[in-house]
Motif scaffolding. Structure first.
Motif, PDB file in Angstrom:
ATOM      1  N   VAL A 282       0.814  -1.077   0.059  1.00 19.39           N
ATOM      2  CA  VAL A 282      -0.042  -0.084   0.070  1.00 19.39           C
ATOM      3  C   VAL A 282       0.918   1.357   0.205  1.00 19.39           C
ATOM      4  CG1 VAL A 282      -1.863   1.414   1.417  1.00 19.39           C
ATOM      5  CG2 VAL A 282      -1.765  -1.127   1.191  1.00 19.39           C
ATOM      6  N   LEU A 283       0.661   2.107  -1.006  1.00 19.12           N
ATOM      7  CA  LEU A 283       1.617   3.094  -1.119  1.00 19.12           C
ATOM      8  C   LEU A 283       0.684   4.443  -0.673  1.00 19.12           C
ATOM      9  CD1 LEU A 283       4.265   2.631  -2.357  1.00 19.12           C
ATOM     10  CD2 LEU A 283       3.681   3.783  -4.340  1.00 19.12           C
ATOM     11  N   SER A 284       1.377   5.352  -0.321  1.00 13.80           N
ATOM     12  CA  SER A 284       0.300   6.620   0.046  1.00 13.80           C
ATOM     13  C   SER A 284       1.050   7.727   0.260  1.00 13.80           C
ATOM     14  CB  SER A 284      -0.524   6.371   1.586  1.00 13.80           C
ATOM     15  OG  SER A 284      -1.166   7.611   1.802  1.00 13.80           O
ATOM     16  N   GLY A 285       0.845   8.787  -0.271  1.00 10.14           N
ATOM     17  CA  GLY A 285       1.561  10.074  -0.340  1.00 10.14           C
ATOM     18  C   GLY A 285       3.128   9.914  -0.697  1.00 10.14           C
ATOM     19  N   GLY A 286       3.514   8.770  -1.586  1.00  8.99           N
ATOM     20  CA  GLY A 286       4.847   8.807  -2.006  1.00  8.99           C
ATOM     21  C   GLY A 286       5.701   8.173  -1.054  1.00  8.99           C
ATOM     22  N   ASP A 287       4.799   7.358  -0.199  1.00  9.50           N
ATOM     23  CA  ASP A 287       5.805   6.398   0.787  1.00  9.50           C
ATOM     24  C   ASP A 287       5.103   5.282   1.123  1.00  9.50           C
ATOM     25  OD1 ASP A 287       7.982   8.201   2.099  1.00  9.50           O
ATOM     26  OD2 ASP A 287       6.195   9.295   2.684  1.00  9.50           O
ATOM     27  N   ASN A 288       5.901   4.270   1.474  1.00 12.93           N
ATOM     28  CA  ASN A 288       5.313   2.834   1.672  1.00 12.93           C
ATOM     29  C   ASN A 288       4.291   3.038   3.120  1.00 12.93           C
ATOM     30  OD1 ASN A 288       8.062   2.111   0.424  1.00 12.93           O
ATOM     31  ND2 ASN A 288       6.887   0.216   0.583  1.00 12.93           N
ATOM     32  N   GLN A 289       3.308   2.536   2.857  1.00 13.21           N
ATOM     33  CA  GLN A 289       2.421   2.240   4.162  1.00 13.21           C
ATOM     34  C   GLN A 289       2.709   0.704   4.716  1.00 13.21           C
ATOM     35  OE1 GLN A 289       1.439   5.136   5.720  1.00 13.21           O
ATOM     36  NE2 GLN A 289       2.318   6.108   4.231  1.00 13.21           N
ATOM     37  N   ILE A 290       1.905  -0.120   4.088  1.00 14.40           N
ATOM     38  CA  ILE A 290       1.753  -1.460   4.429  1.00 14.40           C
ATOM     39  C   ILE A 290       2.453  -2.438   3.533  1.00 14.40           C
ATOM     40  CG2 ILE A 290       0.130  -3.114   5.463  1.00 14.40           C
ATOM     41  CD1 ILE A 290      -1.590  -0.533   5.623  1.00 14.40           C
ATOM     42  N   GLU A 291       3.098  -3.517   3.948  1.00 15.80           N
ATOM     43  CA  GLU A 291       3.378  -4.514   3.081  1.00 15.80           C
ATOM     44  C   GLU A 291       2.862  -6.024   3.648  1.00 15.80           C
ATOM     45  OE1 GLU A 291       7.515  -5.377   2.644  1.00 15.80           O
ATOM     46  OE2 GLU A 291       6.970  -7.262   1.637  1.00 15.80           O
ATOM     47  N   ASP A 292       2.326  -6.624   2.803  1.00 19.05           N
ATOM     48  CA  ASP A 292       1.672  -8.074   3.205  1.00 19.05           C
ATOM     49  C   ASP A 292       1.431  -8.770   2.321  1.00 19.05           C
ATOM     50  OD1 ASP A 292       0.930  -9.787   5.388  1.00 19.05           O
ATOM     51  OD2 ASP A 292      -0.237  -8.088   6.488  1.00 19.05           O
ATOM     52  N   SER A 293       1.244 -10.145   2.578  1.00 17.72           N
ATOM     53  CA  SER A 293       0.492 -11.023   1.659  1.00 17.72           C
ATOM     54  C   SER A 293      -0.828 -10.638   0.998  1.00 17.72           C
ATOM     55  CB  SER A 293       0.534 -12.371   1.975  1.00 17.72           C
ATOM     56  OG  SER A 293      -0.667 -12.343   2.643  1.00 17.72           O
ATOM     57  N   GLY A 294      -1.125 -10.992  -0.283  1.00 17.09           N
ATOM     58  CA  GLY A 294      -2.209 -10.469  -0.719  1.00 17.09           C
ATOM     59  C   GLY A 294      -3.597 -10.790   0.104  1.00 17.09           C
ATOM     60  N   PRO A 295      -3.705 -12.042   0.463  1.00  8.12           N
ATOM     61  CA  PRO A 295      -4.925 -12.309   1.297  1.00  8.12           C
ATOM     62  C   PRO A 295      -4.977 -11.393   2.497  1.00  8.12           C
ATOM     63  CG  PRO A 295      -3.752 -14.285   0.361  1.00  8.12           C
ATOM     64  CD  PRO A 295      -3.020 -13.260   0.313  1.00  8.12           C
ATOM     65  N   ALA A 296      -3.815 -11.391   3.150  1.00  8.92           N
ATOM     66  CA  ALA A 296      -3.726 -10.594   4.461  1.00  8.92           C
ATOM     67  C   ALA A 296      -3.988  -9.083   4.204  1.00  8.92           C
ATOM     68  CB  ALA A 296      -2.180 -10.597   5.042  1.00  8.92           C
TER      69      ALA A 296
END
Lengths: 310, 234, 338
Positions: free
Chosen positions: B206-220
Motif C-alpha cells: 500500500v503506497l500513500s503520499g509517495g511513501d510505503n505504508q503497508i506490505e503484506d501477503s495478498g490475502p492478508a
C-alpha cells in the motif's frame, strides 16, 4: 472534363507539378514534426541550402572536372544536375543529422519544451539563410539552362518538360518513402515513434537511430525538393526556402501532423489550389492562398482532413 | 535474492518530488500488486523502474544489476517489459505491426512468438490486419500486454490493466494475467481494482503520499480492516 | 562629423532603439510571459504603421501619381487638434485596435488547438499583410509607398531639430507601455500566464481556461506592437512593403528579446538598446562585419546559442536571477550558466 468546367486544366497540371515539390518538403517536415515533436522552421532553408549545394556542384565543382552541360534531351538543365541531385541530398541529410547532434539532441535531453525547440530551429533557419547569402550572394542564380519547347496536350494543357521531370522524381521518391515506412524495420519504428514516442521508448525501439533516419530522410527529401524548386522556378534565391514555409506547413497541417500520406495529399491540394487560384486572383497571392487553406482546415477539421474531427 | 528490488527510490517531475523513498521487491514467479489512493505515486514508481522517470536517489536492482541509470531501451533488453496505463498501443499501426514493434530488440525470427500471442489472445488474430486504433478497449489492453510479452520478459510491469474496461472484461483480463504468470513470468501490477487484483496476488504494497505504508501477503491485505476501509471501499 | 552631428545621430539612434524596445515588450508579453511563439512580428509592425499612416496622411494626390483611395487626413482636421495634435493619439489607438483585432481573429482560430499552429499562423499573417500592401495599390500606393505621413506637433519645432521633440514623445509612450506591461506581469493575470508557460497541464487542471488567457496575451502583445508600428510610421514618415522584411521587422526583435531575457521587461528594453547599438555600430566596420548576410548569420547563431546555454536570455528572468543566489545548486542548468 465534366467537373468544374471553368477551371483551366493547364493550371491543375501546373499545380500537380508544384504540389509534388511541396510534397517532398512536406513529407520530411511531417516526419520530423511527428517523431521529434519539432515544427522545423528551418525546413525551407534546408531546401534552399540543398538547391545551392547542387548549384555549387553544377557551377563550380563539375566544370573543373570537365563535366558541363545544359539542355539534356527535352529538359532545360543538363546532365550535371542529375549528378548533383543525389550528392546534394547526401550533404543536406548529413548536415541535418549533424545539427540534431549539435543542437536539438541537447535540447531534448534537457527536456526543453516544443517552443524552445522551434525557437532554436528559427535560429538555424536564419543562420542558414545568412550563410547561403554570404557564400552565394543574395542575387538570383540559376542552373545552366537552355530553353526548351513546352509539351502541348489536348484541352489547352501545356506542360514544360522540366515539370514532367519534377513530377516523375517526386513519384519515385514518394514510392520509396512509402516502401520504407511500410516494409522496413526502421520505417515501422519511425511510424511507431511518431504514433507514441514514450511507448516506443519502453518498447525498446532504438530511438537514436529513428532520429537519425528521420533527419536523414527529411534532409535528403528537402534537398531534392529544393533542387526541383530551383528547376521549375528557373532560379535560385536565398529566400526561396523561407517563402516556401507557408505552403509546407499548410500541407502538413492539412494532412495531419506526423502523417506522411496525409502530407502528400495535403501538398497536392495546396499546390493545385495555389495554381488554380491564379485564374481569379493575382498570382503573387499564392502564399496567402496556402495560408487561407490552412486556416480553413483548422476551422473545419482541426486534426487534418484525415484526422478525427474532435 | 529478489528478482526486482527497488530501495528508497526518490523520483519526481521537474521541481516536484513524488516518491520520497519507496522500497518494494518482486520475487521470481510472484504476482505483486501495488495499491493506494490516486496521486500516491504508483505510476511514477513504475516509470522510475523502467527508466522513463529519473531516479534521483535510491537504487533499482533487477536480477542483481542496478538498472536505475539505464535508458528504457536498455532496461527492456534486460528482460523487464512495461505496459503503461493509457496510450499503450501504436494506434495508426496494425495489430501485427504492434506486435512486431514489441519484438524490436529481438534479432532472431520472432514469427512463432506472434503466433503464440495469437493463440493466447485469439481476438488479436482476427484483427491482425486492423489498425490498432480501431480496436475495442478490451482488445487494446490485450494487444498492449501481448506487445510487452513479445520479448519473453522475465518480469512484466502492468499499470492498471483493468482501467476503463467493462466489468465483464476486467475478469477476463485478470484471468489472462494469471495465465501469463503460470507460464513463469513474474508480474508487478498497479491496480485501482484492488480487491480482485489482491485476490490473485502473492503479495501487495500500500503506497500513500509517495511513501510505503503497508506490505503484506495478498490475502492478508484483503483482510486487513484498515486497508479495507481506506482503499478497498469498505 | 561635429559634436552636434554626433548628438543628432545618437538621438536618431535612441528613437529607433526605443521603438524597437516597444516591440520587444510586446514580444515579451507573447513569448516571455506566455510562451507564445510569434515569428510574424513584421505583420503587426506593418499593420500598425500603415493604419496610423493611412488615417493621418492627406488624401492621395493624382499629380504625384498616387493611386491609393484613402487618406484619412486626420491631421488636417482642426477639430482633432485641440492644440495638442490629438489625431496622433487616435492614429495610435487605431493601430493598436487593428492589430488587436487581427490577433483576436487568428488567435481564436489557432490557440484552442495547438500553440504550434499559432506560430505558423503568425508567419502567414506577416506574409499576407506584406502581399496585400504590395499588390493592392489602392490601399496604400503599393511599392511606391506612403511618404506624406504627418509629424506630431510638427509646427512647434524646426524640421532639422524635430527628432529632439519626437524622442520625448517616444520615451513617454515607452514608459507608459513599460509600466502597463510591468503591472500586467505582476497582476494575478500575469501570474496565470507564467503558470501556463511553466506548466500548462497543471494550470488547466486548476480550473483556468488556458486558451482564453493565451488569447488575451496574444491580443495584448499585438496591440503593443501596433503602437510601435504607429510610432515608427510617424518617425520615418515613409512606408513601403519593403520596409517590413523579416530581418529588420522580426528577427532583430527576437535577438533583442533573447539578449535581454524573456520574461524580464527591463531586460527587453536593454536588449533592444544593446542589439540595436551593435547593429548600428557595426555598419561602420570594414569588410564582412557590416555585411547584412553576416549579420543575419550571427543573429541565427546568437538565437541558437542562447537557446542552448540560457533559454531565459542573457540577462535572464529578473526574478530568477535574484532567486538563484540563495539556492545555487538547483540543477545542472543553474550551475552551468553561472
Amino acid at each position: 472534363m465534366g467537373f468544374l468546367p471553368f477551371v483551366k486544366l493547364g493550371l491543375v497540371a501546373n499545380g500537380i507539378i508544384f504540389g509534388s515539390v511541396i510534397a517532398l518538403g512536406a513529407i520530411g517536415l511531417t516526419l520530423v514534426y511527428g517523431i521529434l515533436k519539432l515544427g522545423n522552421f528551418a525546413h525551407g532553408d534546408y531546401m534552399a541550402f540543398g538547391a545551392y549545394v547542387a548549384f555549387y556542384i553544377v557551377d563550380g565543382l563539375l566544370p573543373r572536372a570537365g563535366i558541363e552541360g545544359a539542355g539534356l534531351g527535352p529538359f532545360t538543365f543538363g546532365f550535371p544536375v542529375l549528378i548533383a541531385l543525389p550528392l546534394s541530398a547526401i550533404v543536406v541529410a548529413l548536415g541535418a543529422i549533424a545539427l540534431d547532434l549539435l543542437i536539438y539532441r541537447r535540447l531534448r535531453q534537457r527536456g526543453a519544451s516544443t517552443a524552445i525547440l522551434m525557437m532554436a530551429s528559427l535560429g538555424v533557419a536564419i543562420a542558414i539563410r545568412g550563410l547561403v547569402q554570404l557564400i552565394w550572394s543574395g542575387d538570383t542564380q540559376h542552373y545552366p539552362r537552355e530553353s526548351r519547347q513546352v509539351y502541348h496536350l489536348p484541352m489547352d494543357v501545356r506542360i514544360p518538360p522540366d515539370g514532367l521531370f519534377v513530377a516523375i522524381v517526386a513519384v519515385i521518391l514518394v514510392a520509396g518513402v512509402y516502401m520504407l515506412l511500410t516494409y522496413t524495420k526502421i520505417g515501422k519504428a519511425m511510424r511507431a515513434t511518431s504514433d507514441n514516442p514514450s511507448l516506443a521508448l519502453v518498447t525498446g525501439i532504438n530511438t537514436k537511430h529513428v532520429v537519425w533516419w528521420t533527419w536523414g530522410i527529411g534532409g535528403a527529401l528537402a534537398a531534392i525538393a529544393g533542387v526541383l524548386l530551383a528547376v521549375v522556378q528557373a532560379q535560385l534565391l536565398p529566400i526561396m526556402g523561407w517563402k516556401f514555409l507557408i505552403p509546407l506547413f499548410a500541407a502538413v497541417i492539412l494532412g495531419g501532423i506526423g502523417n506522411p500520406y496525409g502530407a502528400l495529399i495535403g501538398a497536392l491540394v495546396v499546390g493545385v489550389s495555389m495554381e488554380v487560384s491564379t485564374q481569379w486572383i493575382n498570382p503573387s497571392y499564392k502564399p496567402a492562398v496556402a495560408f487561407a487553406i490552412m486556416i480553413g482546415v483548422l476551422l473545419a477539421r482541426p486534426h487534418g482532413i484525415f484526422g478525427d474531427s474532435q | 535474492m529478489a528478482l526486482l528490488e527497488a530501495s528508497n527510490v526518490v523520483a519526481g517531475y521537474g521541481e516536484t518530488e513524488i516518491l520520497h523513498g519507496v522500497s518494494i521487491s518482486v520475487n521470481k514467479g510472484e504476482i505483486v500488486t501495488i495499491i493506494g489512493p490516486n496521486g500516491c505515486g504508483k505510476s511514477t514508481l513504475m516509470k522510475a523502474i523502467v527508466g522513463l522517470v529519473r531516479v534521483r536517489t535510491g537504487a533499482v536492482r533487477f536480477r542483481g544489476v542496478d538498472i536505475s541509470r539505464l535508458e528504457p531501451e536498455q532496461t527492456v533488453r534486460s528482460g523487464l517489459c512495461y505496459v503503461p496505463q493509457s496510450d499503450n498501443i501504436f494506434p495508426s499501426m496494425t495489430t501485427r505491426e504492434n506486435l512486431e514493434m514489441g519484438a524490436f530488440v529481438r534479432r532472431d525470427d520472432f514469427r512463432h512468438r506472434i503466433d503464440e500471442m495469437f493463440e493466447l489472445f485469439p481476438d488479436l488474430k482476427r484483427s491482425a490486419r486492423m489498425k490498432a486504433g480501431r480496436l475495442s478497449g478490451g482488445q487494446r489492453q490485450m494487444l498492449a500486454i501481448a506487445r510487452a510479452l513479445m520479448l519473453d520478459p522475465v518480469l512484466l510491469l502492468l499499470d492498471e490493466p483493468s482501467a476503463g474496461l467493462a466489468p465483464g472484461l476486467i475478469h477476463t483480463v485478470f484471468e489472462r494475467i494469471r495465465g501469463i504468470n503460470e507460464t513463469g513470468v513474474s508480474l508487478l501490477l498497479v491496480e485501482q481494482n484492488a480487491r480482485e487484483s489482491l485476490r490473485m496476488s502473492d503479495r501487495g504494497y500500500v503506497l500513500s503520499g509517495g511513501d510505503n505504508q503497508i506490505e503484506d501477503s495478498g490475502p492478508a491485505l484483503l483482510n486487513n480492516p484498515e486497508v479495507g476501509r481506506l482503499y478497498l471501499g469498505g | 562629423m561635429d559634436i552636434g552631428g554626433v548628438i543628432d545621430y545618437l538621438v536618431g539612434f535612441a528613437i529607433m532603439a526605443m521603438i524597437y524596445a516597444i516591440f520587444t515588450l510586446g514580444l515579451n508579453v507573447h513569448w516571455g510571459f506566455t510562451g507564445l511563439f510569434n515569428i510574424g512580428i513584421a505583420g503587426f509592425f506593418a499593420l500598425g504603421a500603415y493604419t496610423a499612416a493611412l488615417l493621418t496622411s492627406p488624401p492621395p494626390d493624382p499629380e504625384q501619381f498616387e493611386d491609393f483611395v484613402f487618406g484619412g487626413n486626420l491631421a488636417h482636421h482642426d477639430v482633432l487638434a485641440w492644440g495638442i495634435d490629438a489625431w496622433f493619439f487616435l492614429g495610435i489607438a487605431a493601430a493598436a485596435a487593428v492589430c488587436g483585432l487581427v490577433a483576436l481573429i487568428i488567435g481564436s482560430i489557432t490557440l484552442r488547438l495547438n500553440d504550434d499552429y499559432l506560430s505558423i499562423a503568425t508567419l502567414g499573417i506577416a506574409e499576407s499583410v506584406r502581399l496585400f500592401f504590395l499588390n493592392e495599390k489602392w490601399a496604400a500606393n503599393g511599392s511606391k509607398g506612403l511618404y506624406r505621413i504627418p509629424k506630431f506637433l510638427g509646427d512647434l519645432i524646426p524640421a532639422e531639430n524635430y527628432d529632439y521633440l519626437y524622442i520625448v514623445v517616444v520615451l513617454i509612450v515607452l514608459l507608459i507601455l513599460f509600466v502597463a506591461v510591468q503591472r500586467a506581469a505582476r497582476s494575478p493575470w500575469g501570474r496565470v500566464l507564467r503558470a501556463i508557460r511553466e506548466d500548462e497541464v497543471t494550470t488547466a487542471a486548476s480550473g483556468k481556461n488556458v486558451s482564453h488567457f493565451k488569447l488575451q496575451s496574444f491580443v495584448f502583445g499585438a496591440m503593443i506592437m501596433g503602437v510601435g508600428g504607429a510610432l515608427f510610421a510617424h518617425h520615418v514618415r515613409f512606408l513601403s512593403p519593403l520596409t517590413f522584411d523579416p530581418l529588420l521587422a522580426t528577427f532583430v526583435i527576437w535577438a533583442m528579446l533573447m539578449v535581454g531575457g524573456s520574461g524580464n521587461n527591463l531586460g527587453a528594453v536593454l536588449g533592444a538598446f544593446v542589439v540595436w547599438g551593435v547593429w548600428a555600430g557595426t555598419q561602420f566596420l570594414p569588410g564582412v562585419f557590416s555585411d547584412p548576410s553576416f549579420r543575419l548569420l550571427m543573429i541565427g547563431v546568437l538565437i541558437v546559442t542562447i537557446m542552448l546555454l540560457r533559454p531565459g536570455g542573457l540577462l535572464g528572468e529578473w526574478r530568477r536571477i535574484v532567486a538563484r543566489r540563495p539556492a545555487p545548486a538547483a540543477g545542472r542548468d543553474a550551475t552551468g550558466a553561472d
